[in-house]
Design a protein around this motif. Structure first.
Motif: not given
Length: 293
Positions: A111-123, A226-242
């Motif tokens: 329930n938190i935007p993925p971009v926010v979660v990515i930055f929190i986990f990264f830092f 299997a569907n979640q793995f496909i979603s993971l591949i697409k979600d990996s594009a968010i990592l460009s932000l870090i």
């Protein structure tokens, strides 16, 4: 291909014609109104380049990014499956504290935007772990070695190994929330009568999960996983932000250096589509075979 078009009826041809007209209009609008000069002939050189001195082909910027995306997706999916399985089992625990902690983690991430979660986990997690383990110094030592071909095959350029690990950890922690819910649903779908029967013959809770619940739950959760793995591949594009140098990040570099905006992004979209669509068809075929058995 001919058999495919023979199945078309007149509404299908109308829809196909409208789509072709629409994309044709977009194409000519870009070329005319924006005065854009298409340079598709340069794109293959950014996928597979030719080294004039060594006279060998090498993986250029887009192929490097694609390789990094594949590595990150594979490693992150394994970690996400491990973390998600633990979370899913914890969600079904009889201990209230364990159950509530797992639910809190899952609900927060879902329930938190993925971009926010990515930055929190990264830092707060990933970068701190890399600094603590001193992975950057270790990776540079491997990169200076002459016989590091095996390392580069599995992890790419070793000087960027910390960035790869950061992306894997961040993506795995984020995706584990969704995997955990899938595992939880699979466990809870097993009839309670089977659990009671396991306990009646003296099985412990661990034995019940290992021999009765999980083997049946795995068969039910494979399609959504299997569907979640496909979603993971697409979600990996968010990592460009870090600044993880996967396919999207490399595409941004290409656009900035060459100004081939449409060619670069359309090529990248094509890469993602081929991988995700190919995997979806592969998983669908495996699912049909398992159903026939």
């Amino acid at each position: 291909m001919i058999r495919f078009f023979q199945k078309f009826r007149w509404p299908d041809w109308v829809i196909l014609g409208v789509l072709m007209a629409f994309f044709g209009y977009i194409w000519f609008t870009i070329e005319g109104s924006l005065n854009y000069s298409w340079r598709w002939h340069l794109i293959p050189n950014y996928i597979l380049g030719w080294h004039t001195t060594r006279e060998v082909y090498f993986a250029n910027i887009l192929l490097q990014g694609l390789g990094a995306t594949i590595r990150i997706s594979v490693y992150a999916s394994v970690l996400a499956l491990i973390f998600g399985t633990i979370l899913g089992i914890a969600r079904c625990s009889s201990n209230l504290t364990i159950r509530m902690l797992a639910r809190t983690y899952l609900e927060l991430l879902r329930n938190i935007p993925p971009v926010v979660v990515i930055f929190i986990f990264f830092f707060f997690l990933s970068q701190q772990l890399i600094d603590f383990l001193n992975l950057e110094r270790w990776a540079r030592g491997i990169a200076r070695q002459d016989n590091n071909a095996v390392w580069e095959f599995f992890f790419g350029e070793m000087r960027r190994f910390p960035s790869l690990i950061a992306g894997v950890i961040v993506l795995a922690l984020f995706e584990s929330a969704f995997v955990g819910e899938i595992i939880r649903a699979g466990i809870q779908s097993i009839p309670k009568g089977q659990r009671e029967a396991a306990r009646s013959i003296g099985m412990s809770h661990g034995q019940e999960l290992r021999y009765i619940v999980l083997p049946q739950a795995v068969r039910k959760v494979v399609p959504p996983l299997a569907n979640q793995f496909i979603s993971l591949i697409k979600d990996s594009a968010i990592l460009s932000l870090i600044s993880v140098q996967e396919l999207t990040y490399k595409t941004l570099e290409l656009v900035a250096s060459s100004r081939m905006i449409f060619e670069a992004w359309l090529t990248t979209a094509g890469f993602y589509f081929v991988i995700c669509f190919g995997l979806s068809r592969l998983f669908a075929r495996f699912e049909k075979r398992s159903d026939n058995r």
